[in-house]
Design a protein around this motif. Structure first.
Motif, short mmCIF file in Angstrom:
data_model
loop_
_atom_site.label_atom_id
_atom_site.label_comp_id
_atom_site.label_asym_id
_atom_site.label_seq_id
_atom_site.Cartn_x
_atom_site.Cartn_y
_atom_site.Cartn_z
N TRP A 23 3.80 -7.73 0.72
CA TRP A 23 4.41 -6.46 0.32
C TRP A 23 5.19 -5.84 1.47
CZ3 TRP A 23 0.13 -3.57 -2.97
CH2 TRP A 23 0.04 -4.20 -4.21
N TRP A 24 4.65 -5.97 2.68
CA TRP A 24 5.33 -5.41 3.85
C TRP A 24 6.68 -6.09 4.05
CZ3 TRP A 24 2.63 -5.15 9.32
CH2 TRP A 24 3.37 -4.33 10.16
N ALA A 25 6.77 -7.39 3.74
CA ALA A 25 8.04 -8.11 3.87
C ALA A 25 9.10 -7.55 2.92
CB ALA A 25 7.82 -9.60 3.61
N ARG A 26 8.66 -6.96 1.82
CA ARG A 26 9.57 -6.27 0.88
C ARG A 26 9.01 -4.87 0.67
NH1 ARG A 26 10.74 -9.88 -4.30
NH2 ARG A 26 12.30 -8.22 -4.50
N CYS A 28 10.01 -1.91 -0.21
CA CYS A 28 10.35 -1.06 -1.36
C CYS A 28 10.40 0.42 -0.99
CB CYS A 28 9.37 -1.27 -2.50
SG CYS A 28 9.39 -2.93 -3.21
N ARG A 222 4.73 2.24 -3.88
CA ARG A 222 5.87 1.35 -4.08
C ARG A 222 6.56 1.65 -5.41
NH1 ARG A 222 6.00 -3.67 -1.33
NH2 ARG A 222 6.45 -4.80 -3.26
N ARG A 226 10.43 2.96 -5.84
CA ARG A 226 11.43 2.27 -6.65
C ARG A 226 12.06 3.21 -7.67
NH1 ARG A 226 7.89 -2.38 -6.24
NH2 ARG A 226 6.75 -1.67 -8.08
#
Length: 236
Positions: A23-26, A28, A222, A226
């Motif tokens: 999740w940290w890599a994306r 949001c 997140r 979004r």
């Protein structure tokens, strides 16, 4: 069987770490500090439970039951980090992080953990239940801060974030009430549970508290981020 439950816990913490890193890599739109705290919880906790699974982190009085002091070393940091995560949710859209409230939460948590350890180490029932009562007072203080001043701070945020805080606070409260109940029913308390059942319940509750709660909190943030991005872009 007890060792099996401990390794299961370590595996769950590893899975939680990988999930939060993914999740940290994306991100949001969620700040990096939220992921850093989320990742630190299972990493720290998994290391201490691995030590327990390998036969370390315990002290045994002559003729008495063993005390898993490593469990308290885990909780002192991981539970404090969970409170940090909750405070970050309460102040997510605010310019100030309210460090005094955070200090109060962490201080009460450390007092609660210290009381729990002293209760486990106490020689007689009077000492055990005295320290248990002191820990319960500290836990009540944590809940008072969460549902009092910190809730008031969270109310200053947009409605979605305020509701996210209320949901996260409610879930954490329900989960944390389980800890003293298991302690009371286990070998340290009235002895309704044996060592294996005690370990299994603590493992399941801790997985829910650290990975489950962390995933719930981050998923809500997140999702709200979004929605804000879509609103700014003018898309439904």
């Amino acid at each position: 069987m007890t060792t099996w439950w401990l390794w299961l816990y370590v595996t769950a913490m590893a899975g939680g770490t990988l999930l939060f890193l993914a999740w940290w890599a994306r991100p949001c739109g969620v700040p990096a500090v939220e992921y850093q705290v989320a990742v630190a919880v299972p990493v720290w906790s998994g290391l201490w439970y691995a030590a327990l699974a390998l036969g370390h982190g315990r002290v045994t009085d002559a003729g008495g039951p063993s005390v898993s002091w490593a469990r308290y070393a885990d909780w002192a940091v991981s539970a404090s980090l969970l409170l940090v995560a909750l405070a970050l949710t309460a102040t997510h859209a605010l310019p100030e992080r309210h460090p005094k409230l955070l200090t109060a939460l962490v201080g009460l948590n450390l007092a609660m953990i210290a009381a729990g350890l002293l209760a486990d180490l106490a020689a007689g029932p009077w000492g055990r239940y005295l320290y248990f009562a002191l820990g319960a007072v500290a836990l009540s203080g944590i809940f008072a801060v969460i549902w009092g001043p910190l809730r008031s701070v969270a109310r200053r945020q947009p409605r979605g974030l305020h509701h996210a805080y209320l949901e996260a606070a409610a879930l954490l409260t329900v989960l944390w009430i389980g800890y003293p109940l298991i302690w009371l029913a286990g070998p340290s308390g009235v002895g309704l549970l044996g060592p294996t059942a005690d370990t299994a319940l603590f493992v399941l509750l801790s997985v829910a508290s650290k990975v489950g709660w962390g995933a719930f909190d981050l998923a809500r943030l997140r999702s709200l981020a979004r929605r804000r991005e879509l609103a700014v872009a003018g898309r439904p």
